[in-house]
Design a protein around this motif. Structure first.
Motif, PDB file in Angstrom:
ATOM      1  N   LEU A  49       0.364  -1.536  -0.466  1.00 13.89           N
ATOM      2  CA  LEU A  49      -0.296  -0.109  -0.036  1.00 13.89           C
ATOM      3  C   LEU A  49       1.009   1.177   0.560  1.00 13.89           C
ATOM      4  CD1 LEU A  49      -3.275   1.142   0.274  1.00 13.89           C
ATOM      5  CD2 LEU A  49      -3.116   1.207   2.580  1.00 13.89           C
ATOM      6  N   SER A  50       1.899   1.090   0.601  1.00 15.36           N
ATOM      7  CA  SER A  50       3.122   2.572   0.473  1.00 15.36           C
ATOM      8  C   SER A  50       3.333   2.712  -0.262  1.00 15.36           C
ATOM      9  CB  SER A  50       4.180   2.037   1.431  1.00 15.36           C
ATOM     10  OG  SER A  50       4.923   1.433   1.372  1.00 15.36           O
ATOM     11  N   ALA A  59     -12.139  -4.213  -0.025  1.00 14.51           N
ATOM     12  CA  ALA A  59     -11.082  -4.799  -0.044  1.00 14.51           C
ATOM     13  C   ALA A  59     -10.204  -5.568  -1.357  1.00 14.51           C
ATOM     14  CB  ALA A  59     -10.403  -5.205   1.572  1.00 14.51           C
ATOM     15  N   GLU A  60     -10.846  -6.044  -1.781  1.00 21.47           N
ATOM     16  CA  GLU A  60     -10.159  -6.485  -2.650  1.00 21.47           C
ATOM     17  C   GLU A  60     -10.539  -5.903  -4.232  1.00 21.47           C
ATOM     18  OE1 GLU A  60     -10.305 -11.315  -5.360  1.00 21.47           O
ATOM     19  OE2 GLU A  60      -9.510 -10.716  -2.665  1.00 21.47           O
ATOM     20  N   SER A  61     -11.240  -5.622  -4.065  1.00 22.75           N
ATOM     21  CA  SER A  61     -12.229  -4.773  -5.498  1.00 22.75           C
ATOM     22  C   SER A  61     -10.836  -3.707  -5.764  1.00 22.75           C
ATOM     23  CB  SER A  61     -13.887  -4.721  -5.032  1.00 22.75           C
ATOM     24  OG  SER A  61     -14.167  -5.901  -4.896  1.00 22.75           O
ATOM     25  N   ILE A  62     -11.010  -3.071  -4.271  1.00 18.70           N
ATOM     26  CA  ILE A  62     -10.579  -2.116  -4.230  1.00 18.70           C
ATOM     27  C   ILE A  62      -9.078  -1.968  -4.521  1.00 18.70           C
ATOM     28  CG2 ILE A  62      -9.187  -0.101  -2.790  1.00 18.70           C
ATOM     29  CD1 ILE A  62     -11.697   0.005  -0.623  1.00 18.70           C
ATOM     30  N   ALA A  63      -8.616  -2.878  -4.306  1.00 19.64           N
ATOM     31  CA  ALA A  63      -7.048  -3.594  -4.930  1.00 19.64           C
ATOM     32  C   ALA A  63      -6.756  -3.656  -5.957  1.00 19.64           C
ATOM     33  CB  ALA A  63      -6.586  -4.433  -3.850  1.00 19.64           C
ATOM     34  N   ARG A  64      -7.969  -4.285  -6.711  1.00 18.89           N
ATOM     35  CA  ARG A  64      -7.686  -5.006  -7.646  1.00 18.89           C
ATOM     36  C   ARG A  64      -7.786  -3.170  -8.923  1.00 18.89           C
ATOM     37  NH1 ARG A  64      -8.234  -9.464 -10.029  1.00 18.89           N
ATOM     38  NH2 ARG A  64      -9.524  -9.800  -8.321  1.00 18.89           N
ATOM     39  N   ALA A  65      -8.231  -2.638  -8.116  1.00 19.65           N
ATOM     40  CA  ALA A  65      -8.351  -1.245  -8.624  1.00 19.65           C
ATOM     41  C   ALA A  65      -7.109  -0.181  -8.803  1.00 19.65           C
ATOM     42  CB  ALA A  65     -10.097  -0.300  -8.416  1.00 19.65           C
ATOM     43  N   LYS A  92      -5.255  -7.518   1.495  1.00 18.74           N
ATOM     44  CA  LYS A  92      -5.041  -7.854   3.608  1.00 18.74           C
ATOM     45  C   LYS A  92      -4.425  -5.975   3.861  1.00 18.74           C
ATOM     46  CE  LYS A  92      -3.858 -12.528   3.162  1.00 18.74           C
ATOM     47  NZ  LYS A  92      -2.914 -13.240   3.603  1.00 18.74           N
ATOM     48  N   GLU A  93      -4.198  -5.056   2.896  1.00 16.58           N
ATOM     49  CA  GLU A  93      -3.158  -3.933   4.302  1.00 16.58           C
ATOM     50  C   GLU A  93      -4.134  -3.173   4.318  1.00 16.58           C
ATOM     51  OE1 GLU A  93       0.699  -1.849   3.022  1.00 16.58           O
ATOM     52  OE2 GLU A  93       1.677  -3.946   2.578  1.00 16.58           O
ATOM     53  N   LYS A 122      -6.682  -1.122   7.049  1.00 17.31           N
ATOM     54  CA  LYS A 122      -6.222   0.327   7.210  1.00 17.31           C
ATOM     55  C   LYS A 122      -7.526   1.101   7.298  1.00 17.31           C
ATOM     56  CE  LYS A 122      -4.369   4.880   5.310  1.00 17.31           C
ATOM     57  NZ  LYS A 122      -2.953   4.732   4.860  1.00 17.31           N
ATOM     58  N   TYR A 123      -8.378   0.289   6.598  1.00 13.79           N
ATOM     59  CA  TYR A 123      -9.498   1.559   6.054  1.00 13.79           C
ATOM     60  C   TYR A 123     -10.844   0.368   7.003  1.00 13.79           C
ATOM     61  CZ  TYR A 123      -6.489   3.700   2.794  1.00 13.79           C
ATOM     62  OH  TYR A 123      -5.473   4.968   2.675  1.00 13.79           O
TER      63      TYR A 123
END
Length: 235
Positions: free
Chosen positions: A36-37, A59-65, A228-229, A233-234
Motif C-alpha cells: 500500500l505504501s 478491500a479486494e475490489s479496491i486492490a484490483r482497481a 489485506k493491507e 487500514k480502512y
C-alpha cells in the motif's frame, strides 16, 4: 546483413524480453504493487474506482482497481524505457562502432552505402540538449572523413530509431532531420536487414515470448496481499 545476423537479432530480442522485461515485471513490479505504501491513494476516489471496475467496494475490489493499472500500464512502460539502452546493446552485438559518438556501422541494404548510425529507442526519447550532442557527433564524423579522405556524405550519418513511425517523431528529432536523415521503425530495420517486414517479424518474435507467460496467479497474489493491507487500514 546476412541471415545468421538477422536470426541472431531475433534471438537476442527474445532472450532480452524473457530475462529483462518479463522477470522484472514479475519479481519487481508485482512485488512493489502488493504494498500500500507504493500508492498515493485518493480517499475520495478509491471506492468509486472499485465499484466502477467490479460492482462493489470491498478491500479486494479496491486492490484490483489499484493494482491492474499499475502493473499493466505505468510500471511496464517505465521498466521498458529504463532498459531500452540495454536492449539496443543486446540486439546489436557485433555491429558496434569504434567511431566516437557512433553506435553502429552497417551497409544500408537499400542504397548500398555504409552508414554511421546513432541508435535511439523511440520517437520521443531525446530532449532539447540531445539535439546538439547528436549533431556535433555527426559533424565530428564529417571532419574525420575530410581529414582521412573518406567517402562519407551527409546522408551516410543517420539516426536509427528502433520503434515508431515518422508521424510520431518529436520536434527534437525533426530538428536533427533538417540536417541528417532520421530512419524510424520499419524503414530503419529495412535498411539494416534488407527485409522490408523485418520490423514486424521482430514484434512478432517478442509476441511469441509473451505467449510463454501466464502470470495470472502472480497478479491474483499481488491483489490479495494488497487487499489485506487495505482492509487493515480502512476497515
Amino acid at each position: 546483413m546476412n541471415k545468421t545476423q538477422r536470426d541472431q537479432i531475433i534471438e537476442n530480442a527474445k532472450n532480452f524480453f524473457r530475462t529483462e522485461i518479463v522477470q522484472n515485471h514479475i519479481d519487481g513490479a508485482c512485488s512493489r504493487a502488493s504494498k500500500l505504501s507504493e500508492y498515493n491513494v485518493n480517499p475520495f476516489l478509491f471506492k468509486y474506482l472499485a465499484n466502477f471496475l467490479t460492482g462493489n467496494d470491498d478491500a479486494e475490489s479496491i486492490a484490483r482497481a489499484l493494482v491492474l493499472p499499475r502493473i499493466l500500464g505505468s510500471s511496464i512502460n517505465t521498466s521498458f524505457g529504463m532498459k531500452i539502452q540495454n536492449l539496443i546493446s543486446t540486439l546489436f552485438q557485433g555491429l558496434g562502432s569504434t567511431t566516437l559518438g557512433i553506435d553502429i556501422e552497417f551497409i544500408d541494404e537499400i542504397d548500398g552505402r555504409k552508414k554511421y548510425c546513432q541508435l535511439k529507442a523511440g520517437p520521443n526519447t531525446i530532449n532539447h540538449d540531445d539535439v546538439k550532442t547528436i549533431v556535433d557527433h555527426f559533424k565530428g564524423v564529417r571532419n574525420l572523413a575530410k581529414t582521412n579522405n573518406l567517402n562519407i556524405g551527409i546522408n551516410d550519418m543517420i539516426v536509427g530509431i528502433v520503434y515508431g513511425e515518422e508521424a510520431e517523431l518529436s520536434s527534437h528529432y525533426k530538428r536533427i532531420g533538417e540536417q541528417f536523415p532520421i530512419h524510424i521503425g520499419q524503414d530503419f530495420w529495412h535498411r539494416l536487414t534488407g527485409e522490408k517486414d523485418f520490423y514486424f517479424e521482430l514484434i512478432d518474435a517478442i509476441g511469441e515470448v509473451a505467449l510463454e507467460v501466464d502470470a495470472s496467479h502472480v497478479v491474483e497474489q499481488t491483489i490479495k496481499a494488497l487487499a489485506k493491507e487495505i482492509e487493515a487500514k480502512y476497515k
